[in-house]
Design a protein around this motif. Sequence first.
Motif, PDB file in Angstrom:
ATOM      1  N   MET A  41       0.825  -1.211   0.000  1.00  0.00           N
ATOM      2  CA  MET A  41       0.000   0.000   0.000  1.00  0.00           C
ATOM      3  C   MET A  41       0.859   1.260   0.000  1.00  0.00           C
ATOM      4  SD  MET A  41      -3.133  -0.506  -0.437  1.00  0.00           S
ATOM      5  CE  MET A  41      -3.567   1.192  -0.176  1.00  0.00           C
ATOM      6  N   ALA A  42       1.924   1.253   0.787  1.00  0.00           N
ATOM      7  CA  ALA A  42       2.819   2.409   0.824  1.00  0.00           C
ATOM      8  C   ALA A  42       3.470   2.621  -0.539  1.00  0.00           C
ATOM      9  CB  ALA A  42       3.882   2.215   1.899  1.00  0.00           C
ATOM     10  N   LYS A  43       3.839   1.521  -1.189  1.00  0.00           N
ATOM     11  CA  LYS A  43       4.460   1.608  -2.514  1.00  0.00           C
ATOM     12  C   LYS A  43       3.466   2.166  -3.544  1.00  0.00           C
ATOM     13  CE  LYS A  43       7.231  -1.180  -5.648  1.00  0.00           C
ATOM     14  NZ  LYS A  43       7.810  -2.489  -5.910  1.00  0.00           N
ATOM     15  N   LYS A  44       2.226   1.707  -3.497  1.00  0.00           N
ATOM     16  CA  LYS A  44       1.204   2.212  -4.421  1.00  0.00           C
ATOM     17  C   LYS A  44       0.945   3.701  -4.193  1.00  0.00           C
ATOM     18  CE  LYS A  44      -1.288  -2.099  -5.154  1.00  0.00           C
ATOM     19  NZ  LYS A  44      -2.537  -2.838  -4.926  1.00  0.00           N
ATOM     20  N   ARG A  45       0.903   4.098  -2.929  1.00  0.00           N
ATOM     21  CA  ARG A  45       0.676   5.514  -2.621  1.00  0.00           C
ATOM     22  C   ARG A  45       1.842   6.372  -3.092  1.00  0.00           C
ATOM     23  NH1 ARG A  45      -2.093   4.890   3.388  1.00  0.00           N
ATOM     24  NH2 ARG A  45      -3.956   3.831   2.624  1.00  0.00           N
ATOM     25  N   ALA A  46       3.055   5.846  -2.983  1.00  0.00           N
ATOM     26  CA  ALA A  46       4.226   6.575  -3.474  1.00  0.00           C
ATOM     27  C   ALA A  46       4.169   6.697  -4.998  1.00  0.00           C
ATOM     28  CB  ALA A  46       5.510   5.877  -3.045  1.00  0.00           C
ATOM     29  N   LEU A  47       3.731   5.638  -5.660  1.00  0.00           N
ATOM     30  CA  LEU A  47       3.619   5.676  -7.120  1.00  0.00           C
ATOM     31  C   LEU A  47       2.574   6.693  -7.556  1.00  0.00           C
ATOM     32  CD1 LEU A  47       4.516   4.541  -9.829  1.00  0.00           C
ATOM     33  CD2 LEU A  47       2.864   2.699  -9.528  1.00  0.00           C
ATOM     34  N   ILE A  48       1.445   6.730  -6.863  1.00  0.00           N
ATOM     35  CA  ILE A  48       0.410   7.720  -7.180  1.00  0.00           C
ATOM     36  C   ILE A  48       0.948   9.127  -6.976  1.00  0.00           C
ATOM     37  CG2 ILE A  48      -1.804   8.677  -6.410  1.00  0.00           C
ATOM     38  CD1 ILE A  48      -2.670   5.753  -5.887  1.00  0.00           C
ATOM     39  N   ASP A  49       1.646   9.353  -5.863  1.00  0.00           N
ATOM     40  CA  ASP A  49       2.231  10.663  -5.594  1.00  0.00           C
ATOM     41  C   ASP A  49       3.239  11.032  -6.678  1.00  0.00           C
ATOM     42  OD1 ASP A  49       2.721  13.027  -4.043  1.00  0.00           O
ATOM     43  OD2 ASP A  49       4.562  12.093  -3.327  1.00  0.00           O
TER      44      ASP A  49
END
Length: 84
Positions: A41-49
């Motif tokens: 989830m943290a990785k996906k949020r970083a990718l979105i950012d």
Amino acid sequence: MTLSNKETGVIEAEGIGSCNSKVAAYLYSDSYTIVNTLLKMAKKRALIDNVLSATRTSGCLLKTSRTFLRITLKRVMTAQQTFS
């Protein structure tokens, strides 16, 4: 997470993402899988950012624009896999 231009090597954007076990969806998760889930989830949020920063669209999009984000993320992830 860093997004760089494949041709020039110039860093185009950087994204930050985080997730914690206090989120309601994860309170009753299996303890063996929660670490992996939180990391993803943290990785996906970083990718979105990262995508929002690179495209300069963070101020333009509303939370209802999830379809746009999903399509953009799929394109970025496909490009990353292609060039990895």
